[in-house]
Write an enzyme that holds these catalytic residues in place. Structure first.
Site, mmCIF file in Angstrom:
data_model
loop_
_atom_site.group_PDB
_atom_site.id
_atom_site.type_symbol
_atom_site.label_atom_id
_atom_site.label_comp_id
_atom_site.label_asym_id
_atom_site.label_seq_id
_atom_site.Cartn_x
_atom_site.Cartn_y
_atom_site.Cartn_z
ATOM 1 C CD GLU A 170 1.330 -19.827 -31.545
ATOM 2 O OE1 GLU A 170 1.700 -18.758 -32.517
ATOM 3 O OE2 GLU A 170 0.334 -19.994 -30.725
ATOM 4 C CB CYS A 226 -1.561 -12.289 -29.703
ATOM 5 S SG CYS A 226 -1.110 -11.627 -31.552
ATOM 6 C CB SER A 275 0.601 -18.230 -38.817
ATOM 7 O OG SER A 275 -0.629 -18.359 -38.913
HETATM 8 S S1 SF4 Z 1 2.052 -12.423 -33.417
HETATM 9 FE FE1 SF4 Z 1 1.136 -12.132 -31.015
HETATM 10 S S2 SF4 Z 1 1.872 -14.118 -30.151
HETATM 11 FE FE2 SF4 Z 1 3.181 -13.945 -32.215
HETATM 12 S S3 SF4 Z 1 4.967 -12.727 -31.603
HETATM 13 FE FE3 SF4 Z 1 3.330 -11.416 -31.962
HETATM 14 S S4 SF4 Z 1 2.457 -10.542 -30.028
HETATM 15 FE FE4 SF4 Z 1 3.615 -12.828 -29.903
#
Ligand code: SF4
Length: 314
Positions: free
Chosen positions: A132, A201, A230
């Protein structure tokens, strides 16, 4: 051992988030639409069980597009997002591509781009080499976005560019650790521009809050998830910091420390955003075979987030 009683505090929400559900659906729908094989650049989400399942259904995983032998087949970009050069490369190869980047990662990409256009030098708070982070840094020209990984690096950071500065963050960081890093940056640069809405998020935040709620009541804590996930690794750290030093990741069943569990009365269980619920169920069933288990699910919030899949797959 069966008469040994064991209480499980089951953390909720846990497991799949909307971004992971969407990414998996994108691979499955692509297979339906285009037939097999479809290529996927990088593990679609960081979980071996998910990846193996999709391999069985006809997906082939690669790290770079140049590895793809048959470029007439479609390629899917993983939920973690990709640097701008990757879709460009696909276009050059005349490949069909489907982008499974989580919309919440795409939001960070757009933020970084807009900050750059508005003349800011941007700091990305995140972990080096995570896909990411590579994807977000790859939205901007080299040298216009700098990575800060921890408090120490925040303290040492110097605004060499003599420009207005701003920060964005990786979506799956520890909420508490990131707050500390941001505090340091704000003290040093009172005018630093921050994201309007937090970049970490909802799924990361909720899973960490849920673990915090129960960790100090547990003798041991287990997070089902992969080592390269992560958000799963962060959940172990959160459990440790929140009062359960014996917290660990369960990456595969061979890692389950049954002897230590036997000397515990209460254990906590959560799972990372890329770990399917079946792995939690398998773990609990293993425990049920050995102990007299009671389960108390502690849910701190109901999640209702759903992301649409790209129109071309409907
Ligand atoms: S952890 Fe958060 S940013 Fe990552 S895929 Fe899931 S909703 Fe999306």
């Amino acid at each position: 051992m069966k008469n040994k009683e064991l209480k499980i505090l089951l953390s909720a929400p846990r497991g799949f988030c909307a971004g992971v559900e969407r990414a998996i659906e994108i691979v499955e729908k692509s297979i339906q639409k285009y037939g097999t094989p479809v290529y996927v650049r990088h593990e679609i989400v960081h979980n071996k069980f998910v990846v193996d399942d999709l391999k069985n259904k006809g997906a082939i995983f690669v790290e770079e597009l140049k590895e793809i032998e048959d470029k007439s087949r479609p390629v899917i970009f993983s939920a973690h997002g990709v640097p701008k050069k990757v879709p460009d490369e696909a276009i050059n190869y005349k490949m069909t591509y489907v982008d499974a980047t989580c919309p919440l990662v795409s939001k960070v990409h757009r933020e970084a781009e807009n900050l750059h256009k508005a003349g800011f030098h941007t700091i990305l708070i995140g972990h080096q080499n995570h896909p990411e982070v590579i994807g977000t840094m790859g939205q901007l020209p080299t040298g216009t976005i700098e990575l800060i990984q921890n408090e120490d690096e925040a303290k040492k950071f110097k605004n060499k560019k003599d420009k207005k500065i701003a920060f964005v963050t990786q979506t799956t960081l520890s909420v508490d650790d990131t707050k500390e890093i941001i505090k340091i940056l704000k003290n040093k640069f009172p005018n630093i521009r921050e994201p309007l809405k937090e970049d970490i998020c909802y799924a990361t935040t909720n899973r960490q809050m849920a673990v915090k709620e129960i960790a100090n009541k547990c003798d041991m804590f287990f997070v089902i998830g992969s080592r390269n996930s992560s958000n799963s690794v962060r959940l172990v750290e959160v459990a440790k910091k929140s009062g359960c030093p014996k917290a660990q990741l369960i990456h595969s069943q061979s890692e389950i420390p049954y002897e230590e569990i036997e000397s515990s009365n209460i254990i906590g269980i959560s799972s990372g955003a890329s770990a399917p619920e079946i792995l939690v169920e398998n773990f609990i069933n293993d425990l049920k075979n050995r102990f007299t288990v009671s389960i108390d699910e502690v849910e701190i919030i109901k999640e209702k987030v759903v992301f649409k899949i790209p129109k071309k797959l409907n």
